[in-house]
Every structure is written in structure tokens, then in C-alpha cells.
Design a protein around this motif. Structure first.
Motif, PDB file in Angstrom:
ATOM      1  N   UNK A 805       0.819  -1.215   0.000  1.00  0.00           N
ATOM      2  CA  UNK A 805       0.000   0.000   0.000  1.00  0.00           C
ATOM      3  C   UNK A 805       0.853   1.265   0.000  1.00  0.00           C
ATOM      4  N   UNK A 806       1.983   1.234   0.725  1.00  0.00           N
ATOM      5  CA  UNK A 806       2.898   2.379   0.688  1.00  0.00           C
ATOM      6  C   UNK A 806       3.443   2.574  -0.721  1.00  0.00           C
ATOM      7  N   UNK A 807       3.841   1.477  -1.352  1.00  0.00           N
ATOM      8  CA  UNK A 807       4.361   1.573  -2.719  1.00  0.00           C
ATOM      9  C   UNK A 807       3.304   2.123  -3.661  1.00  0.00           C
ATOM     10  N   UNK A 808       2.072   1.681  -3.482  1.00  0.00           N
ATOM     11  CA  UNK A 808       0.994   2.132  -4.355  1.00  0.00           C
ATOM     12  C   UNK A 808       0.697   3.609  -4.257  1.00  0.00           C
ATOM     13  N   UNK A 810       2.969   5.907  -4.359  1.00  0.00           N
ATOM     14  CA  UNK A 810       4.061   6.633  -5.012  1.00  0.00           C
ATOM     15  C   UNK A 810       3.762   6.805  -6.494  1.00  0.00           C
ATOM     16  N   UNK A 811       3.848   8.024  -6.969  1.00  0.00           N
ATOM     17  CA  UNK A 811       3.692   8.280  -8.392  1.00  0.00           C
ATOM     18  C   UNK A 811       4.851   7.626  -9.152  1.00  0.00           C
ATOM     19  N   UNK A 812       4.538   6.865 -10.164  1.00  0.00           N
ATOM     20  CA  UNK A 812       5.559   6.148 -10.916  1.00  0.00           C
ATOM     21  C   UNK A 812       5.604   4.672 -10.607  1.00  0.00           C
ATOM     22  N   UNK A 813       4.925   4.243  -9.523  1.00  0.00           N
ATOM     23  CA  UNK A 813       4.801   2.814  -9.225  1.00  0.00           C
ATOM     24  C   UNK A 813       3.645   2.263 -10.045  1.00  0.00           C
ATOM     25  N   UNK A 814       3.909   1.229 -10.833  1.00  0.00           N
ATOM     26  CA  UNK A 814       2.882   0.662 -11.703  1.00  0.00           C
ATOM     27  C   UNK A 814       2.095  -0.449 -11.023  1.00  0.00           C
ATOM     28  N   UNK A 815       2.737  -1.174 -10.136  1.00  0.00           N
ATOM     29  CA  UNK A 815       2.044  -2.248  -9.441  1.00  0.00           C
ATOM     30  C   UNK A 815       2.921  -2.828  -8.356  1.00  0.00           C
ATOM     31  N   UNK A 816       2.278  -3.486  -7.382  1.00  0.00           N
ATOM     32  CA  UNK A 816       3.027  -4.097  -6.280  1.00  0.00           C
ATOM     33  C   UNK A 816       2.262  -5.304  -5.780  1.00  0.00           C
ATOM     34  N   UNK A 817       2.988  -6.289  -5.317  1.00  0.00           N
ATOM     35  CA  UNK A 817       2.353  -7.497  -4.794  1.00  0.00           C
ATOM     36  C   UNK A 817       3.361  -8.314  -4.010  1.00  0.00           C
ATOM     37  N   UNK A 818       2.851  -9.295  -3.302  1.00  0.00           N
ATOM     38  CA  UNK A 818       3.711 -10.199  -2.552  1.00  0.00           C
ATOM     39  C   UNK A 818       4.546 -11.019  -3.527  1.00  0.00           C
ATOM     40  N   UNK A 819       5.738 -11.403  -3.092  1.00  0.00           N
ATOM     41  CA  UNK A 819       6.609 -12.234  -3.914  1.00  0.00           C
ATOM     42  C   UNK A 819       6.739 -13.603  -3.275  1.00  0.00           C
ATOM     43  N   UNK A 820       6.518 -14.639  -4.053  1.00  0.00           N
ATOM     44  CA  UNK A 820       6.728 -15.983  -3.521  1.00  0.00           C
ATOM     45  C   UNK A 820       5.465 -16.588  -2.951  1.00  0.00           C
ATOM     46  N   UNK A 821       5.678 -17.651  -2.183  1.00  0.00           N
ATOM     47  CA  UNK A 821       4.545 -18.431  -1.681  1.00  0.00           C
ATOM     48  C   UNK A 821       3.778 -17.718  -0.583  1.00  0.00           C
ATOM     49  N   UNK A 829       7.828  -4.630  -6.423  1.00  0.00           N
ATOM     50  CA  UNK A 829       7.223  -3.415  -6.957  1.00  0.00           C
ATOM     51  C   UNK A 829       7.777  -3.169  -8.358  1.00  0.00           C
ATOM     52  N   UNK A 830       6.880  -2.953  -9.323  1.00  0.00           N
ATOM     53  CA  UNK A 830       7.332  -2.505 -10.645  1.00  0.00           C
ATOM     54  C   UNK A 830       7.213  -0.991 -10.660  1.00  0.00           C
ATOM     55  N   UNK A 831       8.339  -0.325 -10.927  1.00  0.00           N
ATOM     56  CA  UNK A 831       8.394   1.115 -10.766  1.00  0.00           C
ATOM     57  C   UNK A 831       9.237   1.738 -11.877  1.00  0.00           C
ATOM     58  N   UNK A 832       8.875   2.938 -12.278  1.00  0.00           N
ATOM     59  CA  UNK A 832       9.693   3.677 -13.226  1.00  0.00           C
ATOM     60  C   UNK A 832      11.034   4.030 -12.594  1.00  0.00           C
ATOM     61  N   UNK A 833      12.076   4.062 -13.418  1.00  0.00           N
ATOM     62  CA  UNK A 833      13.417   4.400 -12.922  1.00  0.00           C
ATOM     63  C   UNK A 833      13.398   5.681 -12.098  1.00  0.00           C
ATOM     64  N   UNK A 834      12.687   6.673 -12.611  1.00  0.00           N
ATOM     65  CA  UNK A 834      12.714   7.996 -11.988  1.00  0.00           C
ATOM     66  C   UNK A 834      12.050   8.035 -10.622  1.00  0.00           C
ATOM     67  N   UNK A 835      11.256   7.021 -10.290  1.00  0.00           N
ATOM     68  CA  UNK A 835      10.533   7.016  -9.015  1.00  0.00           C
ATOM     69  C   UNK A 835      11.173   6.132  -7.958  1.00  0.00           C
ATOM     70  N   UNK A 836      12.293   5.498  -8.291  1.00  0.00           N
ATOM     71  CA  UNK A 836      12.902   4.560  -7.353  1.00  0.00           C
ATOM     72  C   UNK A 836      13.322   5.259  -6.062  1.00  0.00           C
ATOM     73  N   UNK A 837      13.927   6.422  -6.167  1.00  0.00           N
ATOM     74  CA  UNK A 837      14.374   7.118  -4.961  1.00  0.00           C
ATOM     75  C   UNK A 837      13.202   7.481  -4.060  1.00  0.00           C
ATOM     76  N   UNK A 838      12.101   7.946  -4.651  1.00  0.00           N
ATOM     77  CA  UNK A 838      10.914   8.266  -3.842  1.00  0.00           C
ATOM     78  C   UNK A 838      10.384   7.017  -3.157  1.00  0.00           C
ATOM     79  N   UNK A 839      10.368   5.913  -3.874  1.00  0.00           N
ATOM     80  CA  UNK A 839       9.887   4.658  -3.302  1.00  0.00           C
ATOM     81  C   UNK A 839      10.748   4.246  -2.113  1.00  0.00           C
ATOM     82  N   UNK A 840      12.057   4.288  -2.284  1.00  0.00           N
ATOM     83  CA  UNK A 840      12.961   3.897  -1.201  1.00  0.00           C
ATOM     84  C   UNK A 840      12.786   4.809   0.002  1.00  0.00           C
TER      85      UNK A 840
END
Length: 871
Positions: A805-808, A810-821, A829-840
Motif C-alpha cells: 500500500x505504501x508503494x501504491x 508513489x507516483x511512478x509505481x505501476x504495481x506491487x504485490x507479494x513475492x513468492x509463496x 514493486x514494478x516502478x519507473x526508474x525515476x521514481x525509485x528514490x521516492x519509493x525507497x
């Protein structure tokens, strides 16, 4: 008792380096081959597992510290306030190690040394093989005439290292003794002899002592003047312990000290305590330690001679540095002739290959041109090879690599015949393995705390069913009695499944050593990577012929040995991964359908929740209960709608297209499934014989089965995973991201509002839900599309839901979900290059910091799949 590699370095970088002619730049900061000399050196040491690094600074301390800290944030600094020799600098360097009661081994070396890893490795191997207290590198005097002379005994043991100054002073005094034997020597002659040996005036004065003033006045030198220095006879060269050396001793072998020393810590501590400054320069020489140790018979000292003078280089002036740079550039340009490809070499041969340009380029390509990351990976592999050599000996080995994985779309459905959209990521497991003559497995890991060494005999795990029916075998008492949760079970899983499959072959045991950087229990399949790496090694060592599809399926089935009943999507991603691409695969049977480019200007960011998804008994029960719901739902549909039974083999077959149904009729059919059912109800509907094997996978579970919720998730996830490649191929990244978020809703357990307060999340799979969705389908509303329905699988955690939900937000985040089982691990999180710093920044501030957790965020791109290395 086997020796665990534990070496710290003490790097002497306090000298002024006045001959470099640059008052503004410290000597060790000059570039060698485009990299500051001290940085180049520490990289070499780190690549061989040497750590921590203690840097002795003095002149230009701030410059050296700033430069080293820019790359090595774990370096330790000690300060030498006055120049009193290498021995004194070493005393200062080891002071902190000594205070910390460090008891490993210590590499002592000057900061301006340019050392090839191969010779340093040979020093390390010699040190341990010979059980040395001290081993150091030597060269030939013709190649390094200014280096100290190494004195060996008749048996080849180092007796002493004579500093160049002291050796030349002895030569000068011997010449004066011989010259004055026939009469006084003119001052000009003496000055000329001294100038030839000591171009530096200050050192000439030190060498001649009180004679300097005499010859400077122009007075001749008499025999009586020389006797003040030499006593009654020919000048003798004395070691610190009083032993005398003659000319034959000093010139016996022509070896010179290259000042690269490896000590046992206790030996170095004891020797430095005996070090004095009783010499002409009144400095404490580290070289005197060799003589101190040789005077005490219980110490073992050895020398390692370079094969080429370029293996250890140093510089004292600009011309010497230019010569080093010319050599390094020539090495970069040189085209190496590769040997015929081979998978089996001794550790030292692999290590030498890893220093080649060809292998550097290969690793750089493997990690999508990220040279820094490629260097880190190569260094870790080098450490693994060194430790394998220490533990198992110098034997032919193969090296296997298995990456971690991310399944961008198609979670929890591989075992139901669904599709996966997979990438292999740049976190992986390396395995060095060698074949034995018996069936014993000796298994170890560089991280011995988390992965204790194990030894077992494979024949102990093979009963009668092992060779006939794998499913019956993994459900047998033999497997049931195995201690659950031990990391070595994943090695057994791969070995046993492949041995069962290749029943006409008889596999030998293995010596194995692993090293990995896939976070454990984080949903990135570190355990499956261990299975795949083991399988790759088995295939190579036993020269097995197996196509990739069979390889993937055998790995997936092998993991049933540890108790889970999942599929092989993880193993498929690891084996089939391609650089820069998303691979779409289908299961039952396994097929690689297509590969589409990973979206440009986008990255996958992996965020570890720090909630560990351990495959404990309770977790296995949860996983297997969810899979059971799939099977039970499929069986109920086949029973209740017999007209479709012949078309439904796997859950993925339950789709409007496959069954040639209108969407409204399809939802009406799914609505017939029970929302909840007890085990007794299910037995009553389906029969005990039909359900016995399903319930056997999770016998401890005594709750109800949410059939409708889970089946809706599974069939809609199958639809999402089929659509995903087309969205990526068409560049519809926003639509792809929407599917990621819907998919996560199927695993969600809580939702967060705008103030980041959580509330329980419940997917409404009630009668009312299906009435609404059927109505929407009748009206042709797009929201009724199957791929837009989340269902409810519920394998997330509140922590992962918060990250999503935090990732969602952020402008530039296209989608997010749990990884694995699930049940812990990571979010992706799939995110545009330019938004990585904001996401972090947002995740660090609002997730990690608020929970007092260390940020654990990895930025990933697709890399190549598993395999074994060749050179």
C-alpha cells in the motif's frame, strides 16, 4: 580440526612519499590502472575473503580516509603520528586488533602494493598447507634491487631479511675496511663510494655516522677510524638476536623481500613485542621480525616466490608508477587465448580464470553491464573457491550457479497447470562441487552459523519405493522420519529425485560448498535455488542428458521431499531466465511459451518485510491446505458438472474459453462451490478414497476449507498470467501493474487507509457478490472480466500489505504485490526508474524506520538462468 579462513589486513599508508613530487596527493592515492592504488589493493584483498581492513594513516590521513571510506565503509583507521619505521607502523596497526583479542591471521602490506590475486592466493594456500607462523612473498634481486635481501639457511628456511640500507652500509664498511688495509683513503674516494651506494645525502650521513663529518671536512679515513665501527676484524653483519652473517650468507640466493606478509596473530603480537630500533636509522623494521622468529625454533616461516615480477609491484616515484600503468594497460589490451571449454578444474585454475579479461566480461554481461555488481559476485565466488580448497583439498570441481527468482504474474498456480511470467534476478547461490568415490555427501556453506556443516550417506534414504514411485516415496515412513527444517534436505531432495529419475545410473557422493546472497525465507526461493544448483552440479558431474523442461519438473518434484506439494515455477524461473526478458512458461506439461522484453525505464524493486517465511510445519500445513482447496474445488466441479469433466484435468482448464461457456454461466458454475466446507462434508461429497491423498499432505489441519474463495483466485490468476505477456509486449505497463495489484488483493489480509491505519481485509465471495458480478456480465461491464477478480488465497501478512500500500501511493509505481509463496518474505514493486528514490524514501521512513528495522531493499533487473561455468 579444519581451519576456517579468517584473515584481517593491516595496510601501511602513513608514509609521505616525497619522491612522488606531489605535496598535495598522498602516495597511496595515486591511480594505478585508473584506480587509486590503495583502493585497487583493498579490492584484491576483499576478493580473497580478507576482512576487516586496518589502515595505518599519517601524512595525508584525511585524504586516505576519505578515499578508502568512499568504497569500504567497514575499514578501520589508526594514526601514526611520527615516522618510526614499518615495525612501529605495524604495532600501531595491530593495536586495535590486539585490544579486540583478535586471534585469526593478519596480512601486513604497504598501501602502494599492486598485487595480483593469484600470487596472494598462493601465499594464503602455502601459509595454511605448511601450517606457517609466517609466510611472505619474495622476488629476485635483479628485479627489485632496492628491496631487502632475504637470507635463507642451508635448509631453505628464512633466517632474516636485511634492509637495503643496512646491507649497503655493510658493503660500504667492508669496502672501507679493505681499502684502509693498505693505507689511508682520500676523502673524495670515500665520498664517491658512499654516493654510489646512497644517492640520498641524508642516508649517506646516516651510513657513515661520525665519519661523515670527517670526510666532509676533506680528512682522509684511516684503519683506526673504521675499527670504531667494525671492531677488531672484518665487518660482520649481525641479526637482531646476535647471530652473525658473512658475505656468503648475504649473497647465497639473490632473493629479495617484497614486503607482503601473512602472520598468525599470536606470532605477530609476540614478535613485535621484541622489536627494537637498534640500527643505524633508529627505526623499528618489520623485516627484523623474520630474524626474531628464525631464532626461536618452534616458529615455522616460509617464503613464496613470484613467477613474474609483475605479480607484486610498488612505486616510489612517478617513473615507477608510469611503468606500472604501462604494464596494467598492456594487460587490459592483451587478447587471451581461451582453452577449450571445460567444466572441471582445480580451485586455483578457476581462480586464475576469474582474473582473466574474458571472465570479467562474461560476468559483466551476466549482470547487465553492471561492472561493480559483477566484481562483487566474482569476489564472492573467489572466496568460495579458496574455502573449498582449504576444506576439501586441491581436486577438480565444477561450479554451479542458480539465481533467485521473481514471478511477476502467476502466483500459486504452477502446480495447477497455470502460466508464470518469470525473471531470474541478480541474487543467487554459487556451488562448488566435486565427486567422491563413495556415496557420502559432505555439505558445507561459507555461512556456517546459519548453515552448519552436514555429512550423510545417500543410501540411507533409499527404500524399495524410491526406485518405483516418487510420490509414494515422499509419503513413505522413510521420508516422514527425516528431521524437518534442516537446510541439507534440499540437497537430498535434488540428489534423490535425479537418482530416482536416472535409475540406470549410480550417483557418487559429493563434496559441496555453497555461498548465496538470496535473502533467506524472504519469498525469493533461496531453498529452491539450492535444489537447482545441486541439480546442475549433478547433471554436470554425472554427464547426464536432460532437456530443460525435464530438468525443471524433476527439481519441482524433488522439493516434495521437504514436505511441500508445490509446483516448479521457481525452478523454471531459475533455469529458463534470460537477460533483460520476462519468460512466460506453462506447466503440466512444462513449456517455455515466449519471452518478452522487460519494460524499458522500469525496475523491479524487492522489499524484504523481515517477516520470515520459513517452511515450518505450520507453514507447510497452510500451503498444502490452500493447494488442497484447488484440488477439492476442481473435483467438485467435475462431479457437479459431469458434462465438462473430460475437459478439466487441471485448475487452469476451468475457464470460459476452455469450457466454451458464456461468462455469466461460468460464474454461475463457480457459485455452486461451497464458501466453506469441513473435512467430513468433503468426504461425504467426494468419498474417502478420493480425498485421502489430498488430506494426507496436511494431516494436522482441522479447520474448514474456503473452496470458493481460493478457486476463484486460482482461475482468475491463471487468466491474468495468460494475458500478461501481451500487455508487456504492447507496452501496456500500467495495465500490467493493475493486474499485479489485483493479484495481491487475492493474498491480502489487511488494508491501510490514508492515515496508514490497518483494517481487516475480507474478500466478499458471498452469494451477493456473484449476483452482482453475473449482473455486470449480462450488461457487458468490463469489471466482470475474470482477470479482474481477485478471489482470496490469503497468504500475505500485515507487514507485506503495508509495503504494497505504501508503494501504491508513489507516483511512478505501476504495481506491487507479494513475492513468492507467502506467509512472510518480500513484496515486489514494478516502478519507473525515476521514481525509485521516492519509493525507497517512503518505505524507509514509513515502514522500516517506524518498526526499527534495517532497510532491506534490492533493485533488480532480469539476468540469465542457472548453469555451470566453463573456461
Amino acid at each position: 580440526m579444519e581451519h576456517q579462513l579468517k584473515i584481517a589486513s593491516v595496510i601501511l599508508a602513513a608514509g609521505k612519499g616525497t619522491r612522488m613530487g606531489s605535496p598535495d596527493k598522498q602516495k597511496v592515492c595515486f591511480p594505478a590502472g585508473g584506480t587509486p592504488a590503495i583502493i585497487r589493493s583493498i579490492r584484491t584483498y576483499s576478493s580473497l575473503g580478507i576482512s576487516p581492513h586496518v589502515v595505518v594513516v599519517g601524512h595525508g590521513a584525511e585524504q586516505v580516509m576519505d578515499m578508502v571510506s568512499s568504497e569500504f565503509d567497514d575499514a578501520i583507521y589508526t594514526y601514526q603520528s611520527e615516522q618510526r619505521g614499518t615495525g612501529h607502523a605495524t604495532k600501531i596497526g595491530i593495536r586495535m586488533l590486539r585490544d579486540l583479542h583478535y586471534d585469526g591471521d593478519i596480512l601486513v602490506v604497504a598501501g602502494d602494493k599492486i598485487i595480483e590475486p593469484a600470487i596472494l592466493l598462493r601465499l594464503i594456500l602455502t601459509f595454511y598447507e605448511q601450517k606457517s607462523d609466517l609466510a611472505f612473498i619474495v622476488g629476485q634481486s635483479k628485479d627489485s634491487p632496492d628491496a631487502g635481501r632475504v637470507i635463507l639457511s642451508d635448509t631453505g628456511q628464512p633466517m632474516a631479511v636485511v634492509e637495503t640500507f643496512d646491507l649497503r652500509r655493510w658493503e660500504l664498511m667492508t669496502a672501507l675496511w679493505n681499502g684502509t688495509s693498505i693505507g689511508p683513503m682520500e676523502a673524495a674516494v670515500v665520498q664517491g663510494m658512499a654516493r654510489d651506494l646512497f644517492p640520498n645525502e641524508k642516508k649517506r650521513a646516516l651510513a657513515l655516522g661520525s665519519l661523515w663529518q670527517q670526510v666532509d671536512r676533506g680528512d682522509p679515513v684511516h684503519r683506526s677510524d673504521v675499527e670504531k665501527f667494525t671492531g677488531d676484524g672484518n665487518p660482520k653483519f649481525k641479526l637482531p638476536d646476535g647471530r652473525e652473517l658473512n658475505a656468503q650468507d648475504l649473497n647465497r640466493n639473490g632473493l629479495t623481500n617484497l614486503s607482503v606478509y601473512l602472520f598468525r596473530a599470536a606470532t605477530l603480537y609476540a614478535a613485535l613485542d621484541k622489536l627494537t630500533s637498534d640500527n643505524a636509522q633508529q627505526e623499528e623494521y618489520l623485516t627484523d621480525v623474520v630474524g626474531i622468529l628464525s631464532g626461536e625454533n618452534h616458529f615455522r616461516t616460509h617464503v613464496v616466490q613470484v613467477d613474474d615480477p609483475h605479480q607484486v609491484m610498488a612505486f616510489n616515484n612517478q617513473e615507477e608508477l608510469r611503468e606500472i600503468n604501462r604494464y596494467l594497460r598492456s594487460q587490459e589490451r592483451r587478447v587471451r587465448v581461451a582453452r577449450p571449454p571445460s567444466k572441471f578444474h582445480r580451485p586455483l585454475q578457476w581462480l586464475q580464470a576469474l582474473d582473466s579479461d574474458n571472465m570479467t566480461r562474461f560476468f559483466t554481461r551476466l549482470y547487465n553491464g553492471n561492472q561493480s555488481l559483477a566484481t562483487q559476485k566474482m569476489n564472492r565466488l573467489k572466496r568460495l573457491l579458496i574455502q573449498f580448497k582449504q576444506e576439501y583439498g586441491d581436486i577438480d570441481v565444477t561450479i554451479a550457479r542458480a539465481p533467485g527468482r521473481v514471478n511477476l504474474m502467476g502466483r500459486h498456480i504452477d502446480h495447477q497447470g497455470g502460466n508464470g511470467n518469470l525473471i531470474a534476478i541478480d541474487r543467487e547461490i554459487f556451488l562448488v562441487a566435486a565427486q567422491r568415490d563413495d556415496d557420502v555427501m559432505q555439505v558445507s556453506n561459507l555461512d556456517r552459523i546459519k548453515f552448519p556443516r552436514r555429512e550423510f550417506r545417500m543410501s540411507d534414504y533409499m527404500n524399495g519405493e524410491f526406485h518405483t514411485n516418487w510420490l509414494n516415496y515422499v509419503n513413505s515412513d522413510v521420508v516422514e522420519r527425516i528431521e524437518k527444517g534442516d537446510w541439507s534436505n534440499y540437497i537430498k531432495a535434488a540428489y534423490l529425485r535425479f537418482q530416482s529419475h536416472f535409475s540406470d545410473r549410480c550417483f557418487k557422493g559429493l563434496n559441496m560448498m555453497f555461498s548465496g546472497d538470496i535473502p533467506i525465507a524472504a519469498g525469493l526461493s533461496s531453498s529452491s535455488a539450492m535444489v537447482v544448483a545441486t541439480a546442475e552440479a549433478l547433471v554436470a558431474l554425472n554427464e547426464l542428458s536432460i532437456d530443460p523442461a525435464d530438468f525443471v519438473e524433476r527439481c519441482g518434484e524433488g522439493e516434495w521431499f521437504v514436505g511441500t506439494r508445490g509446483g516448479c515455477a521457481d525452478h523454471a524461473a531459475m533455469k529458463m531466465g534470460r537477460q533483460g526478458q520476462v519468460v512466460n512458461v506453462s506447466f503440466h506439461p512444462f513449456r517455455s511459451q515466449e519471452a518478452v522484453p522487460f519494460p524499458e525505464d522500469h525496475l523491479i524493486v524487492i522489499c524484504d518485510s523481515h517477516v520470515k517465511a520459513y517452511k515450518s510445519s505450520s507453514s507447510r500445513t497452510t500451503f498444502n491446505q490452500r493447494v488442497a482447496c484447488y484440488h477439492l474445488g476442481r473435483m467438485l466441479i467435475r462431479k457437479n458438472f459431469p458434462q465438462y469433466a473430460a475437459l478439466i484435468e487441471h485448475l487452469r482448464d476451468i475457464s470460459p474459453e476452455r469450457l466454451n461457456m458464456e461468462l455469466t454461466d461460468f460464474y454461475t458454475m463457480i457459485r455452486q462451490l461451497p464458501c466453506e466446507a469441513t473435512r467430513d462434508q468433503l468426504i461425504g461429497w467426494l468419498g474417502s478414497s478420493e480425498t485421502a491423498s489430498i488430506f494426507a499432505s496436511h494431516p494436522a489441519y482441522d479447520g474448514t476449507y474456503p473452496i470458493r474463495d481460493i478457486v476463484l483466485f486460482g482461475i482468475s490468476e491463471c487468466e491474468r498470467s495468460r494475458r500478461a505477456p501481451g500487455l508487456l509486449r504492447e507496452g501496456r505497463i500500467t495495465d500490467f501493474g493493475r493486474l499485479m495489484s489485483i493479484s495481491h488483493d487475492g493474498d491480502r489480509v489487511v488494508r491501510y487507509n490514508d492515515h496508514w491505519s490497518e483494517s481487516h481485509y475480507h474478500f466478499d465471495c458471498s452469494e451477493r457478490y456473484f449476483e452482482d458480478i453475473v449482473s455486470s456480465a449480462h450488461q457487458g461491464d468490463d469489471k466482470a472480466a475474470l482477470h479482474l477478480q481477485s478471489g482470496s488465497y490469503r497468504c500475505s501478512t500485515p507487514e507485506i500489505d503495508l509495503i504494497v500500500d505504501l508503494a501504491g501511493s508513489i507516483r511512478g509505481v505501476k504495481g506491487a504485490q507479494i513475492s513468492g509463496a507467502g506467509l512472510g518474505g518480500c513484496a515486489m514493486v514494478m516502478v519507473e526508474d525515476s521514481a525509485v528514490e521516492d519509493l525507497i524514501r517512503v518505505l524507509t521512513d514509513k515502514y522500516y524506520a517506524t518498526s526499527d528495522l534495517e532497510p532491506a531493499i534490492a533493485i533488480c533487473t532480469p539476468v540469465a538462468g542457472s548453469g555451470v561455468f566453463e573456461i
